[in-house]
Motif scaffolding. Structure first.
Motif, PDB file in Angstrom:
ATOM      1  N   ARG A  78      28.688   8.206 -65.628  1.00 54.54           N
ATOM      2  CA  ARG A  78      30.128   8.110 -65.400  1.00 54.54           C
ATOM      3  C   ARG A  78      30.436   7.871 -63.919  1.00 54.54           C
ATOM      4  N   ILE A  79      29.727   8.576 -63.067  1.00 52.24           N
ATOM      5  CA  ILE A  79      29.980   8.419 -61.635  1.00 52.24           C
ATOM      6  C   ILE A  79      29.502   7.056 -61.158  1.00 52.24           C
ATOM      7  N   ALA A  80      28.382   6.588 -61.703  1.00 49.77           N
ATOM      8  CA  ALA A  80      27.899   5.251 -61.348  1.00 49.77           C
ATOM      9  C   ALA A  80      28.917   4.183 -61.750  1.00 49.77           C
ATOM     10  N   ARG A  81      29.525   4.337 -62.915  1.00 44.77           N
ATOM     11  CA  ARG A  81      30.533   3.376 -63.344  1.00 44.77           C
ATOM     12  C   ARG A  81      31.798   3.474 -62.509  1.00 44.77           C
ATOM     13  N   LEU A  82      32.142   4.687 -62.062  1.00 40.60           N
ATOM     14  CA  LEU A  82      33.278   4.838 -61.166  1.00 40.60           C
ATOM     15  C   LEU A  82      33.001   4.141 -59.841  1.00 40.60           C
ATOM     16  N   GLU A 122      31.138   1.547 -59.517  1.00 40.96           N
ATOM     17  CA  GLU A 122      31.278   0.120 -59.795  1.00 40.96           C
ATOM     18  C   GLU A 122      32.741  -0.298 -59.778  1.00 40.96           C
ATOM     19  N   ARG A 123      33.602   0.516 -60.360  1.00 40.20           N
ATOM     20  CA  ARG A 123      35.036   0.202 -60.413  1.00 40.20           C
ATOM     21  C   ARG A 123      35.656   0.171 -59.025  1.00 40.20           C
ATOM     22  N   THR A 124      35.268   1.119 -58.184  1.00 34.76           N
ATOM     23  CA  THR A 124      35.851   1.195 -56.846  1.00 34.76           C
ATOM     24  C   THR A 124      35.153   0.284 -55.850  1.00 34.76           C
ATOM     25  N   GLY A 125      33.944  -0.150 -56.188  1.00 31.40           N
ATOM     26  CA  GLY A 125      33.185  -0.965 -55.247  1.00 31.40           C
ATOM     27  C   GLY A 125      32.710  -0.170 -54.044  1.00 31.40           C
ATOM     28  N   ARG A 126      32.606   1.136 -54.204  1.00 31.28           N
ATOM     29  CA  ARG A 126      32.195   2.007 -53.097  1.00 31.28           C
ATOM     30  C   ARG A 126      31.150   3.002 -53.589  1.00 31.28           C
ATOM     31  N   ARG A 127      30.238   3.354 -52.709  1.00 35.99           N
ATOM     32  CA  ARG A 127      29.300   4.434 -53.014  1.00 35.99           C
ATOM     33  C   ARG A 127      30.017   5.748 -52.728  1.00 35.99           C
ATOM     34  N   MET A 183      28.945   9.100 -53.955  1.00 40.84           N
ATOM     35  CA  MET A 183      28.127  10.299 -53.850  1.00 40.84           C
ATOM     36  C   MET A 183      26.744   9.946 -53.332  1.00 40.84           C
ATOM     37  N   ALA A 184      26.269  10.744 -52.390  1.00 43.00           N
ATOM     38  CA  ALA A 184      24.918  10.586 -51.860  1.00 43.00           C
ATOM     39  C   ALA A 184      23.993  11.470 -52.679  1.00 43.00           C
ATOM     40  N   ARG A 185      23.025  10.862 -53.350  1.00 41.82           N
ATOM     41  CA  ARG A 185      22.157  11.585 -54.272  1.00 41.82           C
ATOM     42  C   ARG A 185      20.707  11.448 -53.840  1.00 41.82           C
ATOM     43  N   THR A 186      20.032  12.573 -53.736  1.00 45.14           N
ATOM     44  CA  THR A 186      18.599  12.613 -53.492  1.00 45.14           C
ATOM     45  C   THR A 186      17.999  13.580 -54.501  1.00 45.14           C
ATOM     46  N   PRO A 187      16.664  13.657 -54.603  1.00 49.98           N
ATOM     47  CA  PRO A 187      16.076  14.632 -55.536  1.00 49.98           C
ATOM     48  C   PRO A 187      16.467  16.072 -55.237  1.00 49.98           C
ATOM     49  N   ARG A 188      16.974  16.364 -54.031  1.00 52.22           N
ATOM     50  CA  ARG A 188      17.273  17.750 -53.670  1.00 52.22           C
ATOM     51  C   ARG A 188      18.737  18.017 -53.357  1.00 52.22           C
ATOM     52  N   SER A 189      19.594  16.995 -53.357  1.00 49.97           N
ATOM     53  CA  SER A 189      20.966  17.266 -52.941  1.00 49.97           C
ATOM     54  C   SER A 189      21.941  16.289 -53.571  1.00 49.97           C
ATOM     55  N   VAL A 190      23.187  16.737 -53.672  1.00 45.41           N
ATOM     56  CA  VAL A 190      24.306  15.924 -54.118  1.00 45.41           C
ATOM     57  C   VAL A 190      25.453  16.188 -53.165  1.00 45.41           C
ATOM     58  N   GLY A 191      26.012  15.137 -52.602  1.00 41.72           N
ATOM     59  CA  GLY A 191      27.121  15.305 -51.672  1.00 41.72           C
ATOM     60  C   GLY A 191      28.012  14.081 -51.683  1.00 41.72           C
ATOM     61  N   LEU A 192      29.147  14.186 -51.021  1.00 48.89           N
ATOM     62  CA  LEU A 192      30.095  13.091 -50.954  1.00 48.89           C
ATOM     63  C   LEU A 192      29.796  12.185 -49.767  1.00 48.89           C
ATOM     64  N   THR A 193      29.954  10.900 -49.971  1.00 53.17           N
ATOM     65  CA  THR A 193      29.954   9.953 -48.869  1.00 53.17           C
ATOM     66  C   THR A 193      31.347   9.964 -48.236  1.00 53.17           C
ATOM     67  N   PRO A 194      31.540   9.308 -47.093  1.00 53.11           N
ATOM     68  CA  PRO A 194      32.906   9.213 -46.537  1.00 53.11           C
ATOM     69  C   PRO A 194      33.899   8.593 -47.519  1.00 53.11           C
ATOM     70  N   ASP A 195      33.479   7.564 -48.281  1.00 53.48           N
ATOM     71  CA  ASP A 195      34.369   6.985 -49.290  1.00 53.48           C
ATOM     72  C   ASP A 195      34.649   7.987 -50.404  1.00 53.48           C
ATOM     73  N   GLY A 196      33.650   8.766 -50.778  1.00 49.19           N
ATOM     74  CA  GLY A 196      33.858   9.787 -51.795  1.00 49.19           C
ATOM     75  C   GLY A 196      34.835  10.847 -51.343  1.00 49.19           C
ATOM     76  N   THR A 197      34.741  11.237 -50.085  1.00 47.59           N
ATOM     77  CA  THR A 197      35.679  12.220 -49.544  1.00 47.59           C
ATOM     78  C   THR A 197      37.099  11.687 -49.586  1.00 47.59           C
ATOM     79  N   ARG A 198      37.267  10.409 -49.268  1.00 40.18           N
ATOM     80  CA  ARG A 198      38.609   9.810 -49.307  1.00 40.18           C
ATOM     81  C   ARG A 198      39.154   9.750 -50.729  1.00 40.18           C
ATOM     82  N   LEU A 199      38.288   9.481 -51.690  1.00 42.35           N
ATOM     83  CA  LEU A 199      38.749   9.377 -53.075  1.00 42.35           C
ATOM     84  C   LEU A 199      39.044  10.739 -53.684  1.00 42.35           C
ATOM     85  N   LEU A 200      38.382  11.791 -53.226  1.00 42.95           N
ATOM     86  CA  LEU A 200      38.458  13.087 -53.907  1.00 42.95           C
ATOM     87  C   LEU A 200      39.898  13.590 -54.016  1.00 42.95           C
TER      88      LEU A 200
END
Length: 287
Positions: free
Chosen positions: A38-42, A44-49, A51-68
């Motif tokens: 769902r987040i990957a499709r979101l 795609e819709r926004t054309g922005r990354r 969430m920053a995802r690694t095997p050990r963490s999940v966080g917001l990117t600057p674009d994610g913070t703006r969208l939140l």
């Protein structure tokens, strides 16, 4: 014209709040992979990354913070519209008794999860000592209780283990030759009992340096350097570290849910408080 999908926005906000795709999925009744999709499709819709995802963490990117903030506003407007159009008929109240040592500062995260999963729910929440909250539940004064369980009673649904830790501020003026200056809650408290029993068992003298009425008061006293406190590791005061030497080891208690409600409400309650506890300890979801 691009439009934003409500389910995708709800998954995004939940994952941002809990910092975990797994916890977000549990709260929303979906799998970790479904939340990720769902987040990957979101994205795609926004054309922005978002969430920053690694095997050990999940966080917001600057674009994610703006969208939140926008996402929260969209969901809130949607939920208000549903409530108004249904005349509030679908709104329900649940009486929650929550232990301060079980939830503490993470209560906000759990309530946010409840709001996202059940937007028409109106929680009626009281917070206090685990024994008091459990007694309120037993008397029928609460529909559900989230409490810390150290020993004895073993019923209820275990949400997660919560090991205890000694904590002190760097400016604490105490050396090992003096009685341990203990910071604790007023009244009967399982955490206080566990700490005094551990000190007595190790033959270490102690004294009360501060007694307070809430976990936040204890955290403030420890930060101020008044003494040594005992907290679940999720509740260590800001700027303070666990004391791993010179003091006896402490038990690992469980945070448990007592609930007389069945079905979806029980599942959502368990997921919300389990997610809040998990989000405070780790971020374990990768892409």
């Amino acid at each position: 014209m691009r439009t934003l999908d409500l389910d995708q926005l709800r998954a995004f906000v939940m994952a941002a709040d809990l910092r975990s795709f797994t916890a977000a999925g549990t709260c929303l009744g979906a799998t970790q992979s479904a939340i990720s999709l769902r987040i990957a499709r979101l994205e795609e819709r926004t054309g922005r990354r978002l969430m920053a995802r690694t095997p050990r963490s999940v966080g917001l990117t600057p674009d994610g913070t703006r969208l939140l903030g926008h996402a929260r506003a969209i969901l809130a407007a949607h939920d208000r519209a549903i409530a108004e159009m249904t005349g509030g008929a679908a709104r329900s109240t649940i009486r929650l008794a929550v232990s301060d040592h079980a939830a503490g500062s993470h209560l906000a995260t759990a309530l946010a999860s409840l709001r996202l999963a059940l937007p028409l729910l109106a929680p009626d929440v009281v917070v206090g000592l685990s024994t008091t909250m459990r007694d309120a539940y037993d008397r029928g004064e609460a529909d559900a209780a989230v409490v810390r369980q150290e020993s004895g009673r073993r019923d209820g649904t275990v949400l997660f283990a919560d090991p205890l830790a000694w904590a002190a501020a760097p400016n604490l003026d105490w050396d090992g030759g003096e009685p341990v200056p203990l910071v604790a809650l007023h009244g009967a408290c399982g955490v206080k009992t566990a700490s005094t029993r551990a000190l007595d068992g190790a033959g270490l003298p102690w004294r009360y340096a501060f007694l307070g009425g809430s976990v936040s008061a204890l955290q403030a006293a420890v930060r101020a350097g008044l003494g040594v406190g005992v907290f679940g590791r999720r509740h260590l005061p800001e700027g303070c570290m666990p004391l791993d030497t010179g003091l006896p080891s402490l038990s690992t208690g469980n945070v448990v849910l007592h609930c007389r409600l069945d079905g979806e409400m029980r599942r959502v309650l368990a997921a919300a408080f389990r997610g809040a506890g998990g989000a405070s300890r780790r971020s374990d979801d990768g892409p």
